[in-house]
Design an enzyme around this catalytic site. Structure first.
Site, short mmCIF file in Angstrom:
data_model
loop_
_atom_site.label_atom_id
_atom_site.label_comp_id
_atom_site.label_asym_id
_atom_site.label_seq_id
_atom_site.Cartn_x
_atom_site.Cartn_y
_atom_site.Cartn_z
N ALA A 71 0.86 -1.17 0.00
CA ALA A 71 0.00 0.00 0.00
C ALA A 71 0.90 1.22 0.00
CB ALA A 71 -0.90 0.01 1.24
N LYS A 72 0.31 2.31 -0.40
CA LYS A 72 1.09 3.54 -0.44
C LYS A 72 1.71 3.84 0.93
CE LYS A 72 -0.24 7.94 -1.71
NZ LYS A 72 -1.31 8.71 -2.29
N ARG A 73 0.89 3.63 1.97
CA ARG A 73 1.38 4.01 3.31
C ARG A 73 2.50 3.09 3.80
NH1 ARG A 73 -3.32 1.63 3.84
NH2 ARG A 73 -3.44 -0.18 5.20
N GLY A 126 4.89 2.26 1.83
CA GLY A 126 6.04 2.60 1.00
C GLY A 126 6.13 1.85 -0.31
#
Ligand code: GLU
Length: 278
Positions: free
Chosen positions: A243-245, A247
């Protein structure tokens, strides 16, 4: 046997990462391997979070991966009339009620039990006389217990899990039209998959539980039920879901770095994660 029609249905609320790429490759290959059609639908009913710039990037990402789709790109924001018609059908069945609660109201309800999507709606607005309040912002919820009484027991089929007994009651009275959007994910996806003639839904297993609600809506709206192929989610070396969060690089980052998209798609094909029962 009818031809396979699959789809990729991203929400343009951010950039796609490898997990999305994986889903798109699987959906694409399922159709292409069966001489069927692969459709692209942009799930942009959430006007506050969807961005046109992300739509353009998604199309570039898919082309870069070597994935081609059939027909025009469908945008849910252009299909609001279809969702309104479906809501009207459910309203005529007496299954919808307006809900004036805020998120904070629901969170504060100490007794709220939990379902697959978090706190279950405690039913505060079910059965209230909303007569004088309809000018206030409101969502529309489905009376799930009443809906299940109409449909009776339902099943659906997943390529890995086999025959699944639908359990929409576990989701409680879900929102079908939001205060800020004339449909919810559950309603729009059910209406659109049927409208587009999708025979096979390929998506991540994070959406497995949502299928219980989709199956119920299909029964109430007299829509066909596709076959489902929920695949495990890609994880990083530490086992974290991409996920983006966490990284995970976006496909656009990889593209900008000059990576070969077709080679990446082939690597995704070789992950050994299958949507089918081994
Ligand atoms: N729009 C959803 C997402 O991006 C996927 C919907 C679906 O495949 O049913 O997570």
């Amino acid at each position: 046997m009818s031809a396979v029609v699959s789809r990729f249905a991203p929400s343009p609320t951010g950039r796609l990462h490898l997990g999305h790429g994986y889903s798109a490759v699987r959906a694409h290959d399922l159709a292409r391997g069966a001489d069927g059609s692969f459709l692209l639908r942009i799930e942009d009913i959430d006007g506050t979070r969807s961005r046109d710039e992300h739509v353009a990037t998604i199309l570039d990402d898919l082309r870069w991966l070597g994935l081609d789709w059939d027909g025009p790109v469908v945008r849910q924001s252009r299909r609001l009339g279809a969702y309104e018609a479906a809501l009207e059908q459910l309203r005529r069945l007496g299954l919808l009620y307006p809900c004036f609660c805020t998120r904070a109201d629901i969170a504060q309800s100490a007794s709220a039990p939990h379902g697959p999507g978090g706190a279950l709606y405690p039913g505060t607005c079910r059965g209230i006389d909303a007569g004088g309040r309809m000018a206030e912002p409101h969502a529309w919820r489905i009376d799930m217990a009443a809906a299940v009484r109409i449909t009776g027991p339902l099943t659906w089929h997943d390529a890995r899990a086999g025959t699944v007994a639908a359990d929409p009651l576990a989701h409680g009275d879900v929102v079908l039209a939001r205060k800020d959007a004339p449909a919810s994910y559950h309603l729009a996806v059910s209406v659109d998959d049927a409208w587009a003639g999708v025979t096979d839904v390929v998506r991540g297993e994070d959406l497995f539980a949502s299928t219980h609600v989709h199956r119920l809506l299909q029964a109430l709206l007299d829509l066909p039920t596709p076959a489902y192929h929920h695949h495990p989610l890609l994880t990083d070396a530490g086992g974290q879901r991409l996920a983006k969060r966490t990284g995970a690089p976006s496909l656009a980052d990889l593209r900008a770095r000059g990576e070969d998209g077709r080679a990446l798609a082939d690597r995704l094909r070789g992950t050994g994660i299958s949507t089918e029962n081994a």
